[in-house]
Design a protein around this motif. Sequence first.
Motif, mmCIF file in Angstrom:
data_model
loop_
_atom_site.group_PDB
_atom_site.id
_atom_site.type_symbol
_atom_site.label_atom_id
_atom_site.label_comp_id
_atom_site.label_asym_id
_atom_site.label_seq_id
_atom_site.Cartn_x
_atom_site.Cartn_y
_atom_site.Cartn_z
ATOM 1 N N SER A 91 -0.122 6.123 10.345
ATOM 2 C CA SER A 91 -1.106 7.146 9.973
ATOM 3 C C SER A 91 -0.446 8.343 9.296
ATOM 4 C CB SER A 91 -1.918 7.581 11.198
ATOM 5 O OG SER A 91 -1.082 7.962 12.261
ATOM 6 N N TRP A 131 -6.160 2.575 -3.629
ATOM 7 C CA TRP A 131 -4.889 2.301 -2.974
ATOM 8 C C TRP A 131 -5.006 2.080 -1.465
ATOM 9 C CZ3 TRP A 131 -2.344 5.774 0.450
ATOM 10 C CH2 TRP A 131 -2.939 7.024 0.599
ATOM 11 N N ILE A 132 -6.089 2.559 -0.852
ATOM 12 C CA ILE A 132 -6.304 2.269 0.564
ATOM 13 C C ILE A 132 -7.237 1.069 0.734
ATOM 14 C CG2 ILE A 132 -7.297 3.124 2.729
ATOM 15 C CD1 ILE A 132 -6.357 5.898 2.037
ATOM 16 N N GLY A 181 0.801 -1.219 0.000
ATOM 17 C CA GLY A 181 0.000 0.000 0.000
ATOM 18 C C GLY A 181 0.829 1.262 0.000
ATOM 19 N N ARG A 182 0.600 2.110 0.988
ATOM 20 C CA ARG A 182 1.222 3.438 1.061
ATOM 21 C C ARG A 182 2.732 3.390 1.190
ATOM 22 N NH1 ARG A 182 1.442 0.100 4.684
ATOM 23 N NH2 ARG A 182 1.219 0.550 6.907
ATOM 24 N N HIS A 221 -5.687 -2.245 -0.328
ATOM 25 C CA HIS A 221 -4.617 -2.599 0.611
ATOM 26 C C HIS A 221 -5.198 -3.133 1.908
ATOM 27 C CE1 HIS A 221 -1.584 -1.428 3.793
ATOM 28 N NE2 HIS A 221 -0.913 -2.276 3.043
ATOM 29 N N ARG A 222 -6.249 -2.511 2.411
ATOM 30 C CA ARG A 222 -6.880 -2.966 3.650
ATOM 31 C C ARG A 222 -7.411 -4.397 3.490
ATOM 32 N NH1 ARG A 222 -5.190 1.374 5.420
ATOM 33 N NH2 ARG A 222 -6.203 2.668 7.006
ATOM 34 N N ALA A 267 -0.958 10.117 0.429
ATOM 35 C CA ALA A 267 -2.142 10.662 -0.234
ATOM 36 C C ALA A 267 -1.803 11.850 -1.126
ATOM 37 C CB ALA A 267 -3.182 11.069 0.810
ATOM 38 N N GLU A 311 0.450 7.194 5.705
ATOM 39 C CA GLU A 311 -0.701 7.155 4.801
ATOM 40 C C GLU A 311 -1.112 8.563 4.386
ATOM 41 O OE1 GLU A 311 -3.861 3.926 4.840
ATOM 42 O OE2 GLU A 311 -4.830 5.537 5.976
#
Length: 433
Positions: free
Chosen positions: A230, A263-264, A183-184, A267-268, A237, A233
């Motif tokens: 956090s 992308w979030i 992900g990020r 990924h989650r 963004a 992420e």
Amino acid sequence: MLTFSFPYAHGVQSASFDEKNLAEVLEPNQVPLERRSVEQCIREALDTPIGSPRLNEIIRPGETVCIVISDVTRSWQAPKSYLPILVEELGKIGVRDDQILIISATGTHRAQTEAEWKSLIGESLYARIRTIDHDCRQKEQMRYVGTTSRGTPVWLNRAALDCDRLILTGGVVYHFLAGYGGGRKSIVPGIAYIDTILHNHNFALNPGIGSGANPDVHSGNLEASNPFHSDMEEAAAFAKPDFLLNVVADSNQNIIAAFAGHWIAAHRAACALVHKMDGVHVKRRADLVIASAGGYPKDINLYQSSKTITNQVRIANDGAVLIMISACPEGFGDKDCAHYIQDFTDMTQREADVRKNFSIGGYVGYLFAEFSEKYHLICVTEMEPELFKNVQIDVVKTLDEALELAKTYLGGTLDVPTAILEHGAQTLPILEQ
């Protein structure tokens, strides 16, 4: 007696244990999944994106596309198994090969050799598509895109941002700081400037000298309580990724699932599967914890092995013996990691310095030193013992040697509660309350 084979480099280190001493044997959970080929996994993910339109509804013919891939230290993700499919899909949309850029998200790692590039993406794609390695220390190659609410200045790779579209790829496993990989992380640290990376990664520590590591920064935590994740992420963004393709592998490094889409959100979904597979509930801690980093490339260096040791301590009693099996053919793998292990003899000085001159590798070195103060840490490795003379880490060449040494710390016996993690980097102990 039960015999266990711990992955080590390209082979194994084996040992047998009395069943009555096995407090916990941590193995990935058996999650029923439909048996599919890698190609089937990838195509299905691309056809049914999560939280996003399909690629052909996002990308227009003739647009330039940057595909971000992980570097050679994460070659288990096997990008050459899914990149040809992704490039094929872009071709169907009307994106030519010369309109595609593949960038290796090296973060603070070294660049790939030509041979490594070919092994990562395949010789055919390497010959057809432009490829570059991100260099986090070249500020002129970066663009400032904003500052996070926690004050992280976000500078990202200009070549990636100059493309019309940005696609993130990679694999998802537990990560000892970010909660999960993938992900990020393709953006930060993947294609970020060194100052961005270090400011974000400094959230691994609590504020104030003497307070040490932040306990909320750990594998599996994607909540706001984990400022490392956090902030990362929020920083990612700013890049405005258009699409994501992440894979999940089993303990044998075979891709078993793929997730594509936002992308979030995608990924989650991948993280949820990893947690279901590799989050193992345990009932008690152990006095002897033995874990493998997972063999090559996961044990390519000590820096990468940090994911294993942080999982070991989650199941260890105070003062336990930890045996970490990691070949580390490239040694420390990071000069700052080496610095904080080799060049300090006092933990207070280490902490003060790592706060002042924070780096990812430095923090990893600091953690190894901190753990060696709290536990009896034995490394089965190709590295030489003199490299660790300023920390309380014992270095041996074989698991048999390690077990003999462990006896000296355990009152001359191995008749103690023992925990086994054959794939320590990706098996997260979750202690039941």
